[in-house]
Design a protein around this motif. Sequence first.
Motif, mmCIF file in Angstrom:
data_model
loop_
_atom_site.group_PDB
_atom_site.id
_atom_site.type_symbol
_atom_site.label_atom_id
_atom_site.label_comp_id
_atom_site.label_asym_id
_atom_site.label_seq_id
_atom_site.Cartn_x
_atom_site.Cartn_y
_atom_site.Cartn_z
ATOM 1 N N TYR A 169 0.822 -1.211 0.000
ATOM 2 C CA TYR A 169 0.000 0.000 0.000
ATOM 3 C C TYR A 169 0.857 1.263 0.000
ATOM 4 O O TYR A 169 0.553 2.235 -0.690
ATOM 5 N N LEU A 170 1.933 1.254 0.776
ATOM 6 C CA LEU A 170 2.766 2.449 0.909
ATOM 7 C C LEU A 170 3.746 2.613 -0.244
ATOM 8 O O LEU A 170 4.175 3.722 -0.538
ATOM 9 N N ARG A 171 4.097 1.524 -0.902
ATOM 10 C CA ARG A 171 5.117 1.571 -1.949
ATOM 11 C C ARG A 171 4.524 1.796 -3.328
ATOM 12 O O ARG A 171 5.125 2.479 -4.171
ATOM 13 N N TYR A 172 3.359 1.211 -3.584
ATOM 14 C CA TYR A 172 2.766 1.272 -4.914
ATOM 15 C C TYR A 172 1.457 2.051 -4.864
ATOM 16 O O TYR A 172 0.864 2.220 -3.805
ATOM 17 N N CYS A 173 1.027 2.527 -6.020
ATOM 18 C CA CYS A 173 -0.218 3.303 -6.082
ATOM 19 C C CYS A 173 -1.407 2.343 -6.130
ATOM 20 O O CYS A 173 -2.064 2.178 -7.156
ATOM 21 N N LEU A 174 -1.683 1.725 -4.992
ATOM 22 C CA LEU A 174 -2.773 0.761 -4.874
ATOM 23 C C LEU A 174 -3.754 1.221 -3.804
ATOM 24 O O LEU A 174 -3.349 1.749 -2.770
ATOM 25 N N SER A 175 -5.025 1.010 -4.062
ATOM 26 C CA SER A 175 -6.030 1.270 -3.035
ATOM 27 C C SER A 175 -6.212 0.008 -2.196
ATOM 28 O O SER A 175 -5.721 -1.074 -2.545
ATOM 29 N N TYR A 176 -6.923 0.138 -1.094
ATOM 30 C CA TYR A 176 -7.192 -1.037 -0.260
ATOM 31 C C TYR A 176 -8.022 -2.062 -1.032
ATOM 32 O O TYR A 176 -7.828 -3.271 -0.881
ATOM 33 N N ARG A 177 -8.936 -1.599 -1.862
ATOM 34 C CA ARG A 177 -9.744 -2.531 -2.648
ATOM 35 C C ARG A 177 -8.891 -3.234 -3.707
ATOM 36 O O ARG A 177 -9.145 -4.397 -4.036
ATOM 37 N N ASP A 178 -7.885 -2.547 -4.243
ATOM 38 C CA ASP A 178 -6.964 -3.197 -5.188
ATOM 39 C C ASP A 178 -6.248 -4.363 -4.518
ATOM 40 O O ASP A 178 -6.132 -5.455 -5.086
ATOM 41 N N ILE A 179 -5.752 -4.121 -3.306
ATOM 42 C CA ILE A 179 -5.027 -5.175 -2.589
ATOM 43 C C ILE A 179 -5.976 -6.303 -2.202
ATOM 44 O O ILE A 179 -5.605 -7.487 -2.252
ATOM 45 N N GLU A 180 -7.198 -5.960 -1.827
ATOM 46 C CA GLU A 180 -8.197 -6.982 -1.511
ATOM 47 C C GLU A 180 -8.397 -7.919 -2.703
ATOM 48 O O GLU A 180 -8.457 -9.152 -2.541
ATOM 49 N N LYS A 181 -8.462 -7.355 -3.905
ATOM 50 C CA LYS A 181 -8.649 -8.170 -5.113
ATOM 51 C C LYS A 181 -7.418 -9.026 -5.390
ATOM 52 O O LYS A 181 -7.538 -10.172 -5.835
ATOM 53 N N LEU A 182 -6.224 -8.474 -5.160
ATOM 54 C CA LEU A 182 -4.994 -9.239 -5.381
ATOM 55 C C LEU A 182 -4.948 -10.474 -4.492
ATOM 56 O O LEU A 182 -4.558 -11.567 -4.933
ATOM 57 N N PHE A 183 -5.356 -10.320 -3.237
ATOM 58 C CA PHE A 183 -5.359 -11.461 -2.330
ATOM 59 C C PHE A 183 -6.475 -12.441 -2.687
ATOM 60 O O PHE A 183 -6.310 -13.652 -2.545
ATOM 61 N N LEU A 184 -7.600 -11.925 -3.153
ATOM 62 C CA LEU A 184 -8.703 -12.803 -3.528
ATOM 63 C C LEU A 184 -8.296 -13.710 -4.687
ATOM 64 O O LEU A 184 -8.674 -14.890 -4.730
ATOM 65 N N LYS A 185 -7.502 -13.183 -5.615
ATOM 66 C CA LYS A 185 -7.012 -13.999 -6.730
ATOM 67 C C LYS A 185 -6.096 -15.109 -6.241
ATOM 68 O O LYS A 185 -5.927 -16.127 -6.921
ATOM 69 N N ARG A 186 -5.488 -14.913 -5.075
ATOM 70 C CA ARG A 186 -4.616 -15.931 -4.496
ATOM 71 C C ARG A 186 -5.377 -16.842 -3.533
ATOM 72 O O ARG A 186 -4.782 -17.652 -2.827
ATOM 73 N N GLY A 187 -6.691 -16.677 -3.476
ATOM 74 C CA GLY A 187 -7.504 -17.529 -2.628
ATOM 75 C C GLY A 187 -7.555 -17.096 -1.175
ATOM 76 O O GLY A 187 -7.947 -17.873 -0.300
ATOM 77 N N ILE A 188 -7.158 -15.851 -0.901
ATOM 78 C CA ILE A 188 -7.158 -15.330 0.470
ATOM 79 C C ILE A 188 -8.236 -14.265 0.579
ATOM 80 O O ILE A 188 -8.208 -13.258 -0.132
ATOM 81 N N ASN A 189 -9.197 -14.487 1.461
ATOM 82 C CA ASN A 189 -10.329 -13.579 1.603
ATOM 83 C C ASN A 189 -10.033 -12.558 2.701
ATOM 84 O O ASN A 189 -9.923 -12.903 3.875
ATOM 85 N N THR A 190 -9.862 -11.306 2.296
ATOM 86 C CA THR A 190 -9.638 -10.219 3.245
ATOM 87 C C THR A 190 -10.639 -9.104 2.957
ATOM 88 O O THR A 190 -11.298 -9.101 1.919
ATOM 89 N N ASP A 191 -10.725 -8.178 3.871
ATOM 90 C CA ASP A 191 -11.635 -7.049 3.709
ATOM 91 C C ASP A 191 -10.824 -5.758 3.673
ATOM 92 O O ASP A 191 -9.858 -5.600 4.425
ATOM 93 N N HIS A 192 -11.220 -4.832 2.801
ATOM 94 C CA HIS A 192 -10.451 -3.600 2.659
ATOM 95 C C HIS A 192 -10.411 -2.782 3.941
ATOM 96 O O HIS A 192 -9.439 -2.063 4.196
ATOM 97 N N ASN A 193 -11.441 -2.886 4.767
ATOM 98 C CA ASN A 193 -11.427 -2.184 6.053
ATOM 99 C C ASN A 193 -10.365 -2.757 6.987
ATOM 100 O O ASN A 193 -9.714 -2.015 7.741
ATOM 101 N N THR A 194 -10.178 -4.074 6.930
ATOM 102 C CA THR A 194 -9.125 -4.713 7.723
ATOM 103 C C THR A 194 -7.749 -4.258 7.255
ATOM 104 O O THR A 194 -6.864 -3.960 8.066
#
Length: 249
Positions: free
Chosen positions: A34-59
Motif C-alpha cells: 500500500y505504501l510503496r505502490y499506487c494501490l487502493s485497499y480494494r486493489d489489494i483486496e482483489k490481489l489477495f482474492l485472486k490468491r484464494g485469500i479472503n480479506t476485507d479492505h477495512n481490515t
Amino acid sequence: MSIGIYSKLILRSRDDFRDRHFNGLMIIQVVNWYLRYCLSYRDIEKLFLKRGINTDHNTLNRWVLRYAPLLEKPLRSYRKPHCGEVRIDETYIKVKGQWKYLYRAIDKNGTAIDFLLTAKRNIKAAQRFFRKAFKKDGLFAPTHIGTDKALPFPKTIQTMKNEYILPNHCVHETKKSLQQGIENDHFRLKRGIPRNGCFQSFHTARKTLKGYEAILWIKKGLGFKGKWTINEQIKLIQSIFGLNNNIPV
C-alpha cells in the motif's frame, strides 16, 4: 547491509501481531504494497482474492494505520545527517475534502530531514515544524535554509535564532531555483498515494503519511552502503518488525 545493523533494527517482536487472524508476514506485505505502490485497499483486496485469500479492505486499512507509524519510528535514528544546506517547503494534502499542509525538509542532496502535517499554513505551524526538525532529533543545525517567499518563513527563522535552535549565521534564501529539488521530492512522495478520494480524517492522514515518508526514506537508502535493491529494502522492513523470513515484493 551488515548483520550488526540488522540486530539493531529488530526492535519489534512477534507480539506486535498477537491476536491477528493473519500472520505478520502477510500483514507487512500489505503495508509495504500500500505504501510503496499506487494501490487502493480494494486493489489489494482483489490481489489477495485472486490468491484464494479472503480479506476485507477495512481490515487492510486498520493494518496500515497500526503498522505504518511503527515502521517510521525506528527509522528516524538511522537517517543520515544533512549537509547543512536545507530546503523547506509545504505541499497540499486533501483531508476530508479540505486542503491541509504537509511541511517537509530535505537537504540539497535529497537527504530526508523531517515532515509535519498541519491543519493551517501560518507562523505557528511553521514554528512547530522547525522545532520538530531541528530541535528534537539532534541533527546538526543548517547553515543555509532555502524556502519559497511565503510570509511565515522569515519570522519563523528569526524566532528559531532567538531560541538558539538555529545559529545566528544561518542564511535564509528564497531563490526559486533552490526549491526544485524539494518540489521533485514532493512528487516522489505523493505519486504513491492513491488518487481515488482523499484521507477521511486528520488522524488517518497523519498516521498513513508516516508510512509514506518511511518508505521514501528506505528507497533513498538511509545512507547505507552497498547494493540497495528492493529485496534489501524488504529485508530491512522485516527486521524492524522482527520477521526474518522472506516475503514477496
